[in-house]
Design a protein around this motif. Structure first.
Motif, PDB file in Angstrom:
ATOM      1  N   GLN A  61       0.839  -1.205   0.000  1.00  0.00           N
ATOM      2  CA  GLN A  61       0.000   0.000   0.000  1.00  0.00           C
ATOM      3  C   GLN A  61       0.875   1.256   0.000  1.00  0.00           C
ATOM      4  OE1 GLN A  61      -3.243   0.110  -0.390  1.00  0.00           O
ATOM      5  NE2 GLN A  61      -3.823  -1.995   0.034  1.00  0.00           N
ATOM      6  N   MET A  62       1.951   1.224   0.800  1.00  0.00           N
ATOM      7  CA  MET A  62       2.864   2.374   0.830  1.00  0.00           C
ATOM      8  C   MET A  62       3.585   2.532  -0.502  1.00  0.00           C
ATOM      9  SD  MET A  62       4.393   2.542   4.721  1.00  0.00           S
ATOM     10  CE  MET A  62       5.252   0.997   4.635  1.00  0.00           C
ATOM     11  N   LEU A  63       3.993   1.412  -1.112  1.00  0.00           N
ATOM     12  CA  LEU A  63       4.635   1.460  -2.426  1.00  0.00           C
ATOM     13  C   LEU A  63       3.696   2.085  -3.452  1.00  0.00           C
ATOM     14  CD1 LEU A  63       7.000   0.656  -4.347  1.00  0.00           C
ATOM     15  CD2 LEU A  63       5.711  -1.460  -4.745  1.00  0.00           C
ATOM     16  N   CYS A  64       2.433   1.668  -3.434  1.00  0.00           N
ATOM     17  CA  CYS A  64       1.449   2.247  -4.357  1.00  0.00           C
ATOM     18  C   CYS A  64       1.314   3.747  -4.152  1.00  0.00           C
ATOM     19  CB  CYS A  64       0.092   1.576  -4.172  1.00  0.00           C
ATOM     20  SG  CYS A  64      -0.085   0.080  -5.103  1.00  0.00           S
ATOM     21  N   PHE A  65       1.262   4.157  -2.904  1.00  0.00           N
ATOM     22  CA  PHE A  65       1.142   5.582  -2.612  1.00  0.00           C
ATOM     23  C   PHE A  65       2.328   6.350  -3.192  1.00  0.00           C
ATOM     24  CE2 PHE A  65       2.214   9.200   0.106  1.00  0.00           C
ATOM     25  CZ  PHE A  65       1.054   9.957  -0.029  1.00  0.00           C
ATOM     26  N   VAL A  66       3.537   5.865  -2.951  1.00  0.00           N
ATOM     27  CA  VAL A  66       4.742   6.562  -3.409  1.00  0.00           C
ATOM     28  C   VAL A  66       4.805   6.596  -4.936  1.00  0.00           C
ATOM     29  CG1 VAL A  66       7.263   6.441  -3.458  1.00  0.00           C
ATOM     30  CG2 VAL A  66       6.047   6.124  -1.311  1.00  0.00           C
ATOM     31  N   VAL A  67       4.581   5.454  -5.577  1.00  0.00           N
ATOM     32  CA  VAL A  67       4.652   5.394  -7.046  1.00  0.00           C
ATOM     33  C   VAL A  67       3.571   6.272  -7.668  1.00  0.00           C
ATOM     34  CG1 VAL A  67       4.393   3.875  -9.053  1.00  0.00           C
ATOM     35  CG2 VAL A  67       5.764   3.128  -7.110  1.00  0.00           C
ATOM     36  N   GLY A  68       2.361   6.233  -7.118  1.00  0.00           N
ATOM     37  CA  GLY A  68       1.273   7.054  -7.647  1.00  0.00           C
ATOM     38  C   GLY A  68       1.537   8.546  -7.514  1.00  0.00           C
ATOM     39  N   GLN A 174      -6.693   7.929  -5.727  1.00  0.00           N
ATOM     40  CA  GLN A 174      -6.373   6.530  -5.479  1.00  0.00           C
ATOM     41  C   GLN A 174      -5.233   6.407  -4.462  1.00  0.00           C
ATOM     42  OE1 GLN A 174      -5.780   4.295  -9.046  1.00  0.00           O
ATOM     43  NE2 GLN A 174      -5.504   2.371  -7.947  1.00  0.00           N
ATOM     44  N   CYS A 175      -4.251   7.298  -4.536  1.00  0.00           N
ATOM     45  CA  CYS A 175      -3.176   7.304  -3.535  1.00  0.00           C
ATOM     46  C   CYS A 175      -3.745   7.557  -2.142  1.00  0.00           C
ATOM     47  CB  CYS A 175      -2.143   8.380  -3.864  1.00  0.00           C
ATOM     48  SG  CYS A 175      -1.086   7.976  -5.232  1.00  0.00           S
ATOM     49  N   PHE A 176      -4.663   8.482  -2.052  1.00  0.00           N
ATOM     50  CA  PHE A 176      -5.310   8.777  -0.776  1.00  0.00           C
ATOM     51  C   PHE A 176      -6.016   7.543  -0.239  1.00  0.00           C
ATOM     52  CE2 PHE A 176      -9.160  10.185   1.488  1.00  0.00           C
ATOM     53  CZ  PHE A 176      -8.566  10.850   2.550  1.00  0.00           C
ATOM     54  N   LEU A 177      -6.682   6.796  -1.128  1.00  0.00           N
ATOM     55  CA  LEU A 177      -7.390   5.594  -0.703  1.00  0.00           C
ATOM     56  C   LEU A 177      -6.429   4.491  -0.275  1.00  0.00           C
ATOM     57  CD1 LEU A 177     -10.259   5.493  -3.336  1.00  0.00           C
ATOM     58  CD2 LEU A 177     -10.397   6.152  -0.935  1.00  0.00           C
ATOM     59  N   HIS A 178      -5.230   4.459  -0.862  1.00  0.00           N
ATOM     60  CA  HIS A 178      -4.245   3.462  -0.448  1.00  0.00           C
ATOM     61  C   HIS A 178      -3.732   3.740   0.965  1.00  0.00           C
ATOM     62  CE1 HIS A 178      -3.651   0.801  -3.842  1.00  0.00           C
ATOM     63  NE2 HIS A 178      -3.740   1.839  -4.632  1.00  0.00           N
TER      64      HIS A 178
END
Length: 184
Positions: A61-68, A174-178
């Motif tokens: 989830q953190m990886l998704c946030f950073v990449v997004g 979407q980052c916020f939702l992650h």
């Protein structure tokens, strides 16, 4: 995917050699693919309640946030007024104007961009005058006959910003939702 395969954007990027614009787009596409995998990981970790899977889910989830966020920031940085892409567009437009009207390719690219966007030169009609080139008909409004006020650098970045707004907004949401998940 919408921004990457939009035919207008693709032709402008190809003609002006501004492929750096696509860096943010590719990162957001990668972000979308990772998000799909993270969804399955989230479901598996929730169902099994296995500590290792829960920890992996948190990291994903953190990886998704950073990449997004990186993808959204890069796309925004390469598609807005006073961004990194403007000097590149300016350089290419001035190069094409300096070859106008002798070079068929340069003339065709200038004609296409100026007609489709409604602009003149890199920063205005003075670019043609400064390079001692005749002002093309595409620099004029077909209704009034007046020369377009804004140059193609500003108009193109405004157009790119307009087309990239929704993908950037969706990625940030979407980052916020992650990051913000509710716990039962």
């Amino acid at each position: 995917m919408f921004v990457r395969f939009d035919s207008d954007i693709q032709s402008w990027v190809d003609q002006l050699l501004i492929s750096d614009f696509y860096w943010g787009v590719w990162i957001l596409i990668l972000f979308s693919a990772i998000s799909v995998g993270v969804t399955f990981l989230s479901a598996a970790s929730t169902i099994t309640e296995h500590p290792t899977l829960l920890l992996a889910n948190t990291g994903a989830q953190m990886l998704c946030f950073v990449v997004g966020m990186i993808g959204a920031a890069m796309l925004k940085d390469y598609s807005t007024y006073k961004s990194e892409i403007q000097p590149v567009i300016r350089r290419q437009m001035l190069r094409l104007i300096s070859m106008y009207p002798e070079d068929y390719y340069a003339t065709n690219v200038l004609k296409t961009i100026q007609e489709n966007i409604g602009c003149c030169g890199a920063d205005g009609a003075n670019d043609y005058i400064g390079l001692k080139r005749a002002l093309p008909a595409e620099c004029r409004d077909t209704v009034t006959g007046n020369c377009y006020f804004h140059g193609c650098v500003d108009e193109l970045t405004w157009t790119l910003d307009e087309r990239c707004f929704w993908p950037i907004y969706i990625a940030i949401t979407q980052c916020f939702l992650h990051v913000c998940r509710y716990k039962n």
